[in-house]
Scaffold this motif. Structure first.
Motif, mmCIF file in Angstrom:
data_model
loop_
_atom_site.group_PDB
_atom_site.id
_atom_site.type_symbol
_atom_site.label_atom_id
_atom_site.label_comp_id
_atom_site.label_asym_id
_atom_site.label_seq_id
_atom_site.Cartn_x
_atom_site.Cartn_y
_atom_site.Cartn_z
ATOM 1 N N PHE A 1 5.142 -2.574 8.232
ATOM 2 C CA PHE A 1 4.816 -2.043 6.914
ATOM 3 C C PHE A 1 4.136 -3.112 6.055
ATOM 4 N N ILE A 2 4.624 -4.345 6.123
ATOM 5 C CA ILE A 2 3.985 -5.440 5.390
ATOM 6 C C ILE A 2 2.556 -5.648 5.891
ATOM 7 N N SER A 3 2.362 -5.568 7.197
ATOM 8 C CA SER A 3 1.018 -5.716 7.754
ATOM 9 C C SER A 3 0.101 -4.583 7.315
ATOM 10 N N SER A 4 0.650 -3.372 7.217
ATOM 11 C CA SER A 4 -0.191 -2.265 6.739
ATOM 12 C C SER A 4 -0.562 -2.458 5.272
ATOM 13 N N LEU A 5 0.337 -3.008 4.465
ATOM 14 C CA LEU A 5 0.000 -3.311 3.069
ATOM 15 C C LEU A 5 -1.069 -4.402 2.984
ATOM 16 N N ILE A 6 -0.992 -5.376 3.877
ATOM 17 C CA ILE A 6 -2.021 -6.425 3.921
ATOM 18 C C ILE A 6 -3.376 -5.817 4.270
ATOM 19 N N HIS A 7 -3.384 -4.874 5.217
ATOM 20 C CA HIS A 7 -4.653 -4.228 5.587
ATOM 21 C C HIS A 7 -5.185 -3.340 4.466
ATOM 22 N N VAL A 8 -4.299 -2.725 3.684
ATOM 23 C CA VAL A 8 -4.757 -1.941 2.531
ATOM 24 C C VAL A 8 -5.420 -2.851 1.504
#
Length: 158
Positions: free
Chosen positions: A119-126
């Motif tokens: 989830f943290i990685s998906s926020l970084i990609h956003v």
């Protein structure tokens, strides 16, 4: 051409280092989990592709090819970053869902930690996607300045 390391002190480029660090953390932590339910290959694929993409983009940023070379068929570097961020976002959201469902099946808290890091990685990609969309829009409106390609109609007398 020397490597420009000072560039990674600013937020847009620092995001790529954070993405690489979270992917490496996921790789290490996922490797310590003993039980492997179905669907784990998607998470491994996501982590592997993310690490390769992050290393490639960090190399491009270090050599400053993003400002000097148009990458593929006149696409700016920010457009390629947007595509990579969208794919990373999609795969990390899927990996988060798989990790949560694996935690419910196995009662292993390790999958919940993997889900949090996904989830943290998906926020970084956003955040990377938002930054590169803004860069792409800021760079593309200069390609066709107002009044340059305005032609009069053949039948009009101007």
């Amino acid at each position: 051409m020397p490597l420009n390391i000072t560039r990674f002190k600013k937020i847009p480029e620092l995001v790529k280092l954070l993405s690489l660090l979270t992917s490496l953390t996921l790789l290490i932590y996922l490797g310590t989990i003993k039980f492997r339910p179905p669907g784990m290959s998607v998470i491994w694929f996501t982590i592997g592709c993310s690490i390769v993409f992050d290393i490639c983009t960090i190399a491009v940023l270090l050599k400053e090819y993003d400002v000097s070379i148009m990458a593929i068929r006149m696409l700016p570097y920010a457009a390629i970053e947007c595509v990579g961020s969208i794919l990373g976002l999609i795969f990390y959201v899927i990996s988060t869902a798989i990790s949560i469902s694996s935690e419910e099946v196995t009662d292993d808290f390790g999958f919940m930690v993997v889900a949090i890091f996904c989830f943290i990685s998906s926020l970084i990609h956003v955040s990377n996607l938002i930054v590169n969309i803004r860069r792409w829009n800021n760079g593309s409106h200069h390609l066709n300045p107002a009044g340059v390609y305005e032609y009069s109609n053949y039948g009009s007398e101007a």
